[in-house]
Design a protein around this motif. Sequence first.
Motif, PDB file in Angstrom:
ATOM      1  N   ALA A 196      -4.217  36.438  27.508  1.00 17.10           N
ATOM      2  CA  ALA A 196      -3.799  36.001  26.179  1.00 17.10           C
ATOM      3  C   ALA A 196      -5.027  35.355  25.554  1.00 17.10           C
ATOM      4  N   LEU A 197      -5.670  36.069  24.645  1.00 18.18           N
ATOM      5  CA  LEU A 197      -6.936  35.618  24.069  1.00 18.18           C
ATOM      6  C   LEU A 197      -6.684  34.885  22.757  1.00 18.18           C
ATOM      7  N   GLN A 198      -7.368  33.761  22.568  1.00 21.90           N
ATOM      8  CA  GLN A 198      -7.114  32.870  21.442  1.00 21.90           C
ATOM      9  C   GLN A 198      -8.015  33.108  20.234  1.00 21.90           C
ATOM     10  N   SER A 199      -9.002  33.950  20.341  1.00 30.08           N
ATOM     11  CA  SER A 199      -9.922  34.183  19.225  1.00 30.08           C
ATOM     12  C   SER A 199      -9.193  34.783  18.030  1.00 30.08           C
ATOM     13  N   VAL A 204     -17.462  46.862  16.824  1.00 32.91           N
ATOM     14  CA  VAL A 204     -16.736  47.161  15.582  1.00 32.91           C
ATOM     15  C   VAL A 204     -15.229  47.259  15.810  1.00 32.91           C
ATOM     16  N   THR A 205     -14.769  46.841  16.985  1.00 32.66           N
ATOM     17  CA  THR A 205     -13.342  46.881  17.298  1.00 32.66           C
ATOM     18  C   THR A 205     -12.787  45.467  17.217  1.00 32.66           C
ATOM     19  N   PRO A 206     -11.924  45.194  16.230  1.00 30.51           N
ATOM     20  CA  PRO A 206     -11.375  43.842  16.130  1.00 30.51           C
ATOM     21  C   PRO A 206     -10.380  43.553  17.245  1.00 30.51           C
ATOM     22  N   LEU A 207     -10.388  42.329  17.714  1.00 30.22           N
ATOM     23  CA  LEU A 207      -9.496  41.912  18.786  1.00 30.22           C
ATOM     24  C   LEU A 207      -8.044  42.242  18.459  1.00 30.22           C
ATOM     25  N   GLY A 208      -7.640  42.025  17.233  1.00 34.30           N
ATOM     26  CA  GLY A 208      -6.255  42.263  16.839  1.00 34.30           C
ATOM     27  C   GLY A 208      -5.790  43.698  17.022  1.00 34.30           C
ATOM     28  N   ALA A 209      -6.710  44.645  17.068  1.00 34.84           N
ATOM     29  CA  ALA A 209      -6.354  46.052  17.262  1.00 34.84           C
ATOM     30  C   ALA A 209      -6.051  46.370  18.716  1.00 34.84           C
ATOM     31  N   LEU A 237     -16.515  42.555  21.178  1.00 33.91           N
ATOM     32  CA  LEU A 237     -17.772  42.214  21.855  1.00 33.91           C
ATOM     33  C   LEU A 237     -17.965  40.706  21.944  1.00 33.91           C
ATOM     34  N   TYR A 238     -17.727  39.996  20.846  1.00 33.69           N
ATOM     35  CA  TYR A 238     -17.921  38.545  20.826  1.00 33.69           C
ATOM     36  C   TYR A 238     -16.882  37.834  21.681  1.00 33.69           C
ATOM     37  N   VAL A 239     -15.662  38.352  21.708  1.00 32.29           N
ATOM     38  CA  VAL A 239     -14.616  37.756  22.544  1.00 32.29           C
ATOM     39  C   VAL A 239     -14.987  37.927  24.017  1.00 32.29           C
ATOM     40  N   LEU A 240     -15.427  39.131  24.376  1.00 30.64           N
ATOM     41  CA  LEU A 240     -15.815  39.380  25.769  1.00 30.64           C
ATOM     42  C   LEU A 240     -16.937  38.442  26.196  1.00 30.64           C
ATOM     43  N   ARG A 241     -17.960  38.351  25.379  1.00 29.32           N
ATOM     44  CA  ARG A 241     -19.134  37.577  25.753  1.00 29.32           C
ATOM     45  C   ARG A 241     -18.901  36.062  25.642  1.00 29.32           C
ATOM     46  N   ASN A 242     -18.255  35.619  24.565  1.00 31.18           N
ATOM     47  CA  ASN A 242     -18.139  34.182  24.300  1.00 31.18           C
ATOM     48  C   ASN A 242     -16.907  33.541  24.917  1.00 31.18           C
ATOM     49  N   GLU A 243     -15.753  34.197  24.824  1.00 29.40           N
ATOM     50  CA  GLU A 243     -14.519  33.611  25.357  1.00 29.40           C
ATOM     51  C   GLU A 243     -14.325  33.952  26.833  1.00 29.40           C
ATOM     52  N   MET A 244     -14.619  35.199  27.207  1.00 31.28           N
ATOM     53  CA  MET A 244     -14.355  35.645  28.571  1.00 31.28           C
ATOM     54  C   MET A 244     -15.582  35.551  29.481  1.00 31.28           C
ATOM     55  N   ARG A 245     -16.743  35.303  28.920  1.00 31.83           N
ATOM     56  CA  ARG A 245     -17.997  35.185  29.686  1.00 31.83           C
ATOM     57  C   ARG A 245     -18.327  36.467  30.454  1.00 31.83           C
ATOM     58  N   MET A 251      -2.040  31.691  17.435  1.00 35.68           N
ATOM     59  CA  MET A 251      -1.591  33.026  17.779  1.00 35.68           C
ATOM     60  C   MET A 251      -2.594  33.658  18.748  1.00 35.68           C
ATOM     61  N   SER A 252      -2.083  34.302  19.757  1.00 41.75           N
ATOM     62  CA  SER A 252      -2.973  34.928  20.731  1.00 41.75           C
ATOM     63  C   SER A 252      -2.779  36.436  20.726  1.00 41.75           C
ATOM     64  N   THR A 253      -3.801  37.113  21.203  1.00 42.88           N
ATOM     65  CA  THR A 253      -3.734  38.564  21.372  1.00 42.88           C
ATOM     66  C   THR A 253      -3.584  38.820  22.862  1.00 42.88           C
ATOM     67  N   ARG A 254      -2.541  39.544  23.213  1.00 41.74           N
ATOM     68  CA  ARG A 254      -2.279  39.845  24.621  1.00 41.74           C
ATOM     69  C   ARG A 254      -2.766  41.251  24.933  1.00 41.74           C
ATOM     70  N   LEU A 255      -3.539  41.326  26.005  1.00 41.56           N
ATOM     71  CA  LEU A 255      -4.051  42.618  26.459  1.00 41.56           C
ATOM     72  C   LEU A 255      -4.308  42.537  27.945  1.00 41.56           C
ATOM     73  N   THR A 256      -4.619  43.674  28.526  1.00 37.03           N
ATOM     74  CA  THR A 256      -5.000  43.714  29.935  1.00 37.03           C
ATOM     75  C   THR A 256      -6.502  43.921  29.984  1.00 37.03           C
ATOM     76  N   LEU A 257      -7.208  43.026  30.643  1.00 38.15           N
ATOM     77  CA  LEU A 257      -8.664  43.090  30.730  1.00 38.15           C
ATOM     78  C   LEU A 257      -9.058  43.249  32.192  1.00 38.15           C
ATOM     79  N   ASN A 258      -9.646  44.387  32.498  1.00 37.89           N
ATOM     80  CA  ASN A 258     -10.058  44.692  33.878  1.00 37.89           C
ATOM     81  C   ASN A 258      -8.900  44.496  34.860  1.00 37.89           C
ATOM     82  N   GLY A 259      -7.713  44.945  34.437  1.00 38.30           N
ATOM     83  CA  GLY A 259      -6.543  44.922  35.299  1.00 38.30           C
ATOM     84  C   GLY A 259      -5.752  43.630  35.306  1.00 38.30           C
ATOM     85  N   LYS A 260      -6.181  42.629  34.538  1.00 40.74           N
ATOM     86  CA  LYS A 260      -5.487  41.340  34.512  1.00 40.74           C
ATOM     87  C   LYS A 260      -4.960  41.044  33.119  1.00 40.74           C
TER      88      LYS A 260
END
Length: 154
Positions: free
Chosen positions: A13-16, A60-65, A23-31, A1-10
Amino acid sequence: MSTRLTLNGKAQALQSDPGTPLLYVLRNEMRLNGAKFGCGMGQCGACTVIVDGKPVFSCVTPLGALEGRAVRTVEGLGTPQRPGRLQAAFIKHQAAQCGYCIAGMIMRAQALLDKVPHPSDDQIRQHMQPNLCRCGTHHRILAAIRDVADGGKA
């Protein structure tokens, strides 16, 4: 299951795991390493990003939110070669000492300027209050924000 969002205008579909802090998704998955881990409790602001126009603590913001929401990070404001207006003002006013808090400071300030392009000094101070700078460059940070709010006249 992925979380769909717009990140910096793009669209992304994030898999975490949806419970993973953004914070961890930004740093670890998105670099995207601009947002920093400071306290992990949403109390220092080093991890601040903008979600749907509002500053949030990404630690403190979960990706799913964030399903269907717009997330903006400091990397979305400019590049080292072409910094955004606020980034350039922080450089001009030498607002960073150690630099650890600066991405979070910039994002909180950007959220204010997006909503209130010409804030008063009291509005700036009140809005910036949740973010901490341990180096004590608050006066330079405020000067950089004021510079942008005044149209670059400072």
